[in-house]
Every structure is written in structure tokens, then in C-alpha cells.
Design a protein around this motif. Sequence first.
Motif, PDB file in Angstrom:
ATOM      1  N   ILE A 152      -3.997 -10.687   0.481  1.00 25.22           N
ATOM      2  CA  ILE A 152      -5.137 -10.163  -0.270  1.00 25.22           C
ATOM      3  C   ILE A 152      -4.704  -9.567  -1.606  1.00 25.22           C
ATOM      4  CG2 ILE A 152      -5.147  -7.824   0.650  1.00 25.22           C
ATOM      5  CD1 ILE A 152      -8.202 -10.074   0.152  1.00 25.22           C
ATOM      6  N   PHE A 153      -3.417  -9.217  -1.707  1.00 27.89           N
ATOM      7  CA  PHE A 153      -2.888  -8.642  -2.945  1.00 27.89           C
ATOM      8  C   PHE A 153      -2.243  -9.692  -3.845  1.00 27.89           C
ATOM      9  CE2 PHE A 153      -2.848  -5.275   0.262  1.00 27.89           C
ATOM     10  CZ  PHE A 153      -3.590  -4.296  -0.389  1.00 27.89           C
ATOM     11  N   TRP A 154      -2.276 -10.957  -3.429  1.00 27.25           N
ATOM     12  CA  TRP A 154      -1.735 -12.027  -4.272  1.00 27.25           C
ATOM     13  C   TRP A 154      -2.776 -12.559  -5.259  1.00 27.25           C
ATOM     14  CZ3 TRP A 154       0.493 -15.208   0.436  1.00 27.25           C
ATOM     15  CH2 TRP A 154       1.578 -14.505   0.979  1.00 27.25           C
ATOM     16  N   LEU A 155      -4.052 -12.223  -5.049  1.00 29.60           N
ATOM     17  CA  LEU A 155      -5.135 -12.816  -5.843  1.00 29.60           C
ATOM     18  C   LEU A 155      -5.232 -12.176  -7.221  1.00 29.60           C
ATOM     19  CD1 LEU A 155      -7.881 -13.001  -3.060  1.00 29.60           C
ATOM     20  CD2 LEU A 155      -6.217 -14.756  -3.727  1.00 29.60           C
ATOM     21  N   ASP A 156      -5.817 -12.938  -8.156  1.00 29.49           N
ATOM     22  CA  ASP A 156      -6.004 -12.467  -9.532  1.00 29.49           C
ATOM     23  C   ASP A 156      -7.424 -11.916  -9.665  1.00 29.49           C
ATOM     24  OD1 ASP A 156      -6.060 -11.976 -12.204  1.00 29.49           O
ATOM     25  OD2 ASP A 156      -5.599 -14.025 -12.850  1.00 29.49           O
ATOM     26  N   TYR A 157      -7.531 -10.593  -9.814  1.00 30.39           N
ATOM     27  CA  TYR A 157      -8.838  -9.942  -9.854  1.00 30.39           C
ATOM     28  C   TYR A 157      -9.311  -9.622 -11.275  1.00 30.39           C
ATOM     29  CZ  TYR A 157      -8.156  -9.281  -4.846  1.00 30.39           C
ATOM     30  OH  TYR A 157      -7.943  -9.493  -3.511  1.00 30.39           O
ATOM     31  N   GLY A 158      -8.467  -9.825 -12.264  1.00 27.41           N
ATOM     32  CA  GLY A 158      -8.857  -9.470 -13.621  1.00 27.41           C
ATOM     33  C   GLY A 158      -8.744  -7.971 -13.863  1.00 27.41           C
ATOM     34  N   ALA A 168     -16.872 -10.024  -8.917  1.00 30.99           N
ATOM     35  CA  ALA A 168     -17.405 -10.555  -7.657  1.00 30.99           C
ATOM     36  C   ALA A 168     -16.299 -10.778  -6.624  1.00 30.99           C
ATOM     37  CB  ALA A 168     -18.151 -11.860  -7.927  1.00 30.99           C
ATOM     38  N   LEU A 169     -15.124 -11.212  -7.069  1.00 31.05           N
ATOM     39  CA  LEU A 169     -14.026 -11.480  -6.128  1.00 31.05           C
ATOM     40  C   LEU A 169     -13.600 -10.192  -5.420  1.00 31.05           C
ATOM     41  CD1 LEU A 169     -12.018 -13.516  -4.961  1.00 31.05           C
ATOM     42  CD2 LEU A 169     -10.473 -12.974  -6.861  1.00 31.05           C
ATOM     43  N   PHE A 170     -13.564  -9.109  -6.193  1.00 29.70           N
ATOM     44  CA  PHE A 170     -13.161  -7.837  -5.583  1.00 29.70           C
ATOM     45  C   PHE A 170     -14.217  -7.339  -4.604  1.00 29.70           C
ATOM     46  CE2 PHE A 170     -13.458  -3.189  -5.658  1.00 29.70           C
ATOM     47  CZ  PHE A 170     -12.258  -2.873  -5.045  1.00 29.70           C
ATOM     48  N   TRP A 171     -15.482  -7.313  -5.052  1.00 32.65           N
ATOM     49  CA  TRP A 171     -16.542  -6.775  -4.198  1.00 32.65           C
ATOM     50  C   TRP A 171     -16.887  -7.703  -3.032  1.00 32.65           C
ATOM     51  CZ3 TRP A 171     -17.795  -1.953  -4.195  1.00 32.65           C
ATOM     52  CH2 TRP A 171     -17.632  -1.185  -5.357  1.00 32.65           C
TER      53      TRP A 171
END
Length: 545
Positions: A152-158, A168-171
Amino acid sequence: AMLDELGMEVVITDSEEIFEEIKNFAVKLQQAVAEEKLDELMVYFQEELEKKHFNAASTDKLELETSCTVHEPDAQIVTSIMNEFAKHLASSWTTEAAAQRKRASRFGKNLADYFPDWKAFSEELFREVTTNTPWYPPVVLACIPPLLAAPIFWLDYGSPNRPWSEQALFWGLCTPVLCFLSLLGIPFAFSEFSGIRSEPRQSCKYFAWAFTMTMFLTAACFALGDALTSEADRPPVPFLIGYDIGLAFLGIPFICCTLPSQFFKTADSRKRLAWAFLACAGAHVVFGGIMPYLCFLLQDSDSEGVRMLIILLFLVVKLGYERAGNLLHAKLGADIVPTYTATSTIYHQAVLCTAMASGFSLLPFFELVLIDVLENGYQLFCIHRHFHANPRDGDATVRDRDIAGMLSALLIREFLQMTTLLGFLFEVVTIRQLSPRYFDLICAQSASEFARTIMYVLIDLVVGAAVACFSWRLLVHHKVAPFKLLRGILARFLPAFLAVATSAHIFTLSRHHSHAGMDLSLNFYWRAPGEPLWICGLQYEKGAS
């Protein structure tokens, strides 16, 4: 003899023969006092005294022999003392007995502070952990928590200070997953503290509780931030998420709704629920509040002396938590020892892993390792002391329930310390490679600083492995099968351990994430005039006025 059943608890000897002799004489003395035949018993004691051999073992005797040319024989001196004492006790037995009980109670309490004496495992639990010993639980417990936590911490959240409508990806993904997994350990630990086994049907209820709390916390976080701030003055997500996760504490009482109804019918069960609630609340405060803040102070300090003092505070807090655990063991029995020890070890080691990434020098690090070695060494000393005082033949020690609680605490502590270190190593290395800018611990580290963090973790692993090997050798010497007992404990408590470990990994990592973390400096850069500039992790620069 004056202490009744408390008397044998204050006798300290490594000889079973001496222990039994003292016990038999105490019983005879009690009977003689009750029948008013103390004088007759003194005659018996004098006959026993004639069978004893006296030597110059005491300082008093040596001084007496060097200072006097004529003195009474030892047996005659002891006999006169016994006779005087018997005359005194014949008229004041009740008064002296009350004083002795008070003194013995104080002595026993002080002794318990240095040598833990936990209750034995229940027969059912001990039978299960010594007969059902599969190989897969250690592998599952070592691999699953970091594999669930890291992706879950590998993703790019901006950038975290963008408008919430653009996140939206974070929420939609990060917040629900983090909330769900970080809350999952609470009901499983609560269940074990309450004496309810985590069967599949019961586990489904715990998953439902965690899901419900996740939906509530996510919605509450978003609604609270939307109500308190405007679009132009909206704080970055970290503060609200970190604050709102604390509301999970309010959800602990609602776990009772998932428990079997028959569990509330007796006063003992309700009392056990209250103690279980206190255990979970204590863990929530210590590992969700106090230790994370100490870790922040450790990272924020530039003085090596202050850092070493903070590391000592880590030890004080942990010892205080374990001291509270002794009280819980007395109230709830030794069957909670594995879950309580696992919760303490995993969360404490996870916090220390983040502390290793704070950039301190070798001196505080060696202090950290030394404290860990001393803790394990003290527990080994207590176990060795027990074996020395209670020798066994063959494989009997494995079947001795009296030492099972202490053995389980040692084995769980050493195993989970190493698996938590390995999990943290996997997490930081993969996050460093895939998405470092969102992780506050390593986002600003140079290559040499990151290598130092890895070196600290590896040294701690090597030291932990050496301590584990020494422990294994000592237990084997005392005819205990440590691997077999460890596998049995992990198999019995696997659901609870797995849930607690996953929660600890998720919670520890999320505290340092740019979107889901919590800036404990409380600088509130987003409240300053101008647009705050996000650098990486939880680090911001004040915007231009």
C-alpha cells in the motif's frame, strides 16, 4: 509455622530435602502450639539438634573463636536460644504471628518485583501447545504481515497538499485499507485477553467490526475536515488521519457486541471483560501514543546525550507496561501471557526500527542493543534459576506447566523481535526502491545514511540471533525442546499474532507516510500565510506571504 500457607512462599533454597524438612518442622510446631505442647516439642527438636554437625561457617563463630579462649559449645548455645524462644512464644504466639505475616507479605511482594512467578498455563492450553506443533506458523507469521503492509506504500499518491477532490486513490484505497488492517489486531487481542478463542466464526465477527469502524473513521475524518476548514484553508490529510485514528479507542467497547451472549451471564466473565478492556486501552495509549512521541523526540533531537536519555525512557515505558502485565497475569491467568508478550514485543520492536532510521550515532544504537540483550539475559537468568531450584530428569521440564508461561514469554519475544526486524528491512528496502518520496523516514536520506540504517538493522538481527542461539543452548541443556514449544504456541495463537503483527506493521509505517501520517511537531505549516510547499514525507516549507 506462623505464616500458614504463606510460609512456604518465603523459603528460598535449592534443596528439596531442606525444603521438606522445614515444612515438616513448621507443621509440627503449629500442632504443638494448638495443643499447648510446645515444651514437649522442644525436647524433640533438641534430639534433632544433637544429630546436626556445626562448623566455623559463620562470621560470628569465627570472631568468637578468635576473641575468646573459653566458650560454650555450639549445640548448647542453640539449645538455650530455642528454650528462651519457646517460653516467649508460649505467651505471645498470636501477636508474633500477626507481625510475621505482615513482614512475610512485604517480603513476598518485594521478591516478586525481581523474580516473576507467573501462574501455570491451564491444562487444556498446555496440552495443546505441547502436542499440536506444525511447522508452518513461524513461516506464516514471518512473511504475511510485511507482505500485507508494504504494497500500500508502494503506490504513487501525488502531493498530499492538493485538494481532496484530486486524491481519489488515497481516499478510495489507501485510507480504508490502512484503517482496516491497523484496527484488526484490537478485537483479536481483546478476545484472547477475555478468554475467548478466535474460532473461524468468531473471527468473521471481528472482521465485521474492523470493517464497520473503518467506514466510520474514514467518513468521520473526511466530514470533520470538510466542516472545520474551507477549500482554501484545508489542512493536509496527515493531521486529521492521525488524530482520527485515535477515535478507534472509542470502538473497543463495541467489540463486546461480537462476543457470545453466554459470556456476559456471570460476574467473573464481566470482570474479565473489564480487565481485557484495560489491557487493550493500555496498549493503545503506550504503543499508539507515548512511544511514537518518544520516537519523534529521538528523531528531532540533535544531542547524543538527550537521545541516550530518550532510549532509557523507552525502556522505562516498556518495563512499566510489562509491570502492568504482571497484574493482568494475576487477574486473568497465565494463558494471556503469549498474547500480551506478542503485543508488547511487536509494537515495541516496530517503534525501535523506526528509531534506527532517525540518524543517531553508534553510541545510542549500542545502548539500544545492550538494553535488549540485558532484558533477554534477565529472563534467561530467571528461567535458569527455576531449573536449578527444580531439577528434572529426562524430558519432564517440557511437561512442567509451572514454567510454561515464562518459557513462552522468552521464546515469543526472541522470535518476534527477529521477524519484526526482517519485516522492517523488507519494507524500507522496497519502499526505497519504488516510492521513497512519500515515506518520511527515508525520503531525505542520502545513500550513506540509508546504508547506515540497514547496517543498524542487520547488527540488531545478528545480536538477536546470537541471544536466541544462547537461549536455545540453555533450554536444551535443561532438557526443554524450545522449537517444539514455540511452534505449538504460534499454532495456538496464530490468528491473534497475525492480526496484531499486521496492525503493528501498518500502523508504524502509516505514521511516517506523507498522506496517512502524523507530524508530531505540530508546526501546522498549512496554517501559515501563503501556499505550503511539500518537500517529501511529512516535511514542508512555509509558503510565501
